[in-house]
Scaffold this motif. Structure first.
Motif, mmCIF file in Angstrom:
data_model
loop_
_atom_site.group_PDB
_atom_site.id
_atom_site.type_symbol
_atom_site.label_atom_id
_atom_site.label_comp_id
_atom_site.label_asym_id
_atom_site.label_seq_id
_atom_site.Cartn_x
_atom_site.Cartn_y
_atom_site.Cartn_z
ATOM 1 N N ILE A 275 -17.959 -54.235 32.825
ATOM 2 C CA ILE A 275 -16.537 -54.295 33.167
ATOM 3 C C ILE A 275 -15.801 -54.762 31.917
ATOM 4 N N ASN A 276 -14.856 -53.957 31.491
ATOM 5 C CA ASN A 276 -14.098 -54.236 30.266
ATOM 6 C C ASN A 276 -12.687 -54.680 30.659
ATOM 7 N N LYS A 277 -12.468 -55.994 30.622
ATOM 8 C CA LYS A 277 -11.170 -56.559 30.993
ATOM 9 C C LYS A 277 -10.893 -57.791 30.147
ATOM 10 N N PRO A 278 -9.623 -58.063 29.851
ATOM 11 C CA PRO A 278 -9.301 -59.353 29.233
ATOM 12 C C PRO A 278 -9.828 -60.490 30.109
ATOM 13 N N GLU B 116 -8.727 -63.317 31.094
ATOM 14 C CA GLU B 116 -7.839 -63.884 32.107
ATOM 15 C C GLU B 116 -7.681 -62.986 33.331
ATOM 16 N N GLU B 117 -8.077 -61.724 33.188
ATOM 17 C CA GLU B 117 -7.993 -60.800 34.325
ATOM 18 C C GLU B 117 -9.316 -60.684 35.075
ATOM 19 N N LEU B 118 -10.401 -61.206 34.495
ATOM 20 C CA LEU B 118 -11.703 -61.134 35.155
ATOM 21 C C LEU B 118 -11.726 -62.050 36.371
ATOM 22 N N THR B 119 -12.195 -61.501 37.483
ATOM 23 C CA THR B 119 -12.301 -62.286 38.705
ATOM 24 C C THR B 119 -13.735 -62.748 38.906
ATOM 25 N N ASP C 122 -15.745 -59.818 39.732
ATOM 26 C CA ASP C 122 -16.147 -59.041 38.554
ATOM 27 C C ASP C 122 -17.427 -59.618 37.944
ATOM 28 N N GLY D 181 -12.844 -58.605 25.885
ATOM 29 C CA GLY D 181 -12.962 -57.767 27.069
ATOM 30 C C GLY D 181 -14.344 -57.717 27.676
ATOM 31 N N TYR E 239 -19.977 -58.955 30.679
ATOM 32 C CA TYR E 239 -21.112 -58.130 30.264
ATOM 33 C C TYR E 239 -21.983 -58.836 29.231
ATOM 34 N N GLU F 162 -17.106 -46.630 27.635
ATOM 35 C CA GLU F 162 -16.367 -47.551 28.495
ATOM 36 C C GLU F 162 -15.972 -48.819 27.734
#
Length: 226
Positions: free
Chosen positions: A84-87, A89-92, A95, A141, A145, A185
């Protein structure tokens, strides 16, 4: 002829690995949620089972096959991965759980369930990432992972110690950039120097022979990182 279990075989390195082992006369149990790509190949030495590695019941389907058909596993290649590629602060929490379920917990669960079928000389190879290597380059991000890939390295080192008297080897290959869907990804548009098939060639040889030279080791298989 050996019995080989490979996870994450619907695409990329796992897809190529399954075919390479089968073409060389080995029996392959290919575990992936999507079995269609290898079913299309229709190789007599490949058995596909649709498995969600985050489900204990699904893992039991693979165990039942081995118990009823093989009764022995020579090589386990933990190749499946989730990214999962996310900043950050957006990772839950969800996730993180999704990534760790596939990249860490499933490796532990499948390995634990297959160990009773492994004898002296068996080899467990876990595919990790350079992102999980302490001191390596890290990328925004990829907090979930890369931290999961670091966890599975430590897990393999511990298992090598715990099972050394049974002479079952555990090693990790920390891969750099390979041209796969997962790389796209993580780093859209980046062109890697190695194809999935080229990396599969390396892992094929290592899985068959690397346990004669290594146990509890992490090999950095990387000519480049993005």
């Amino acid at each position: 002829m050996k019995n080989i279990v490979i996870t994450g075989t619907s695409r990329g390195i796992g897809f190529e690995l399954a075919q390479q082992f089968a073409n060389e006369g080995h029996k392959v149990l290919a575990l992936s949620r999507n079995t269609k790509p290898l079913e299309t190949v229709n190789h007599k030495n490949i058995t596909t089972i649709s498995v969600d590695l985050s489900s204990e019941n699904d893992i039991n389907k693979a165990v039942d096959f081995i118990k009823n058909e093989w009764n022995k596993v020579d090589i386990l290649i933990n190749n499946a991965g989730k990214l999962i590629n996310k900043p950050f602060e957006e990772l839950t929490t969800q996730d993180f759980e999704e990534v760790y379920k596939v990249n860490v917990f499933a490796v532990a669960e499948l390995t634990k369930n297959l160990l009773p079928f492994m004898n002296k000389g068996s080899h467990v190879v876990t595919v990790s990432s350079m992102g999980g290597i302490q001191g390596s380059a890290k990328f925004a991000g990829l907090a979930a992972y890369s931290s999961a890939k670091g966890a599975v390295i430590t897990l393999s080192e511990l298992l090598a110690e715990e099972y050394k008297e049974q002479q079952i080897a555990f090693n990790v290959l920390a891969l750099g950039a390979v041209q796969t869907e997962m790389l796209e990804e993580a780093f859209p548009g980046y062109i890697a120097p190695l194809s999935a098939k080229e990396m599969a060639n390396y892992i094929y040889d290592f899985a068959l022979r690397g346990n004669k030279f290594y146990n509890g080791k992490v090999l950095q298989v990387s000519s480049s990182t993005p």
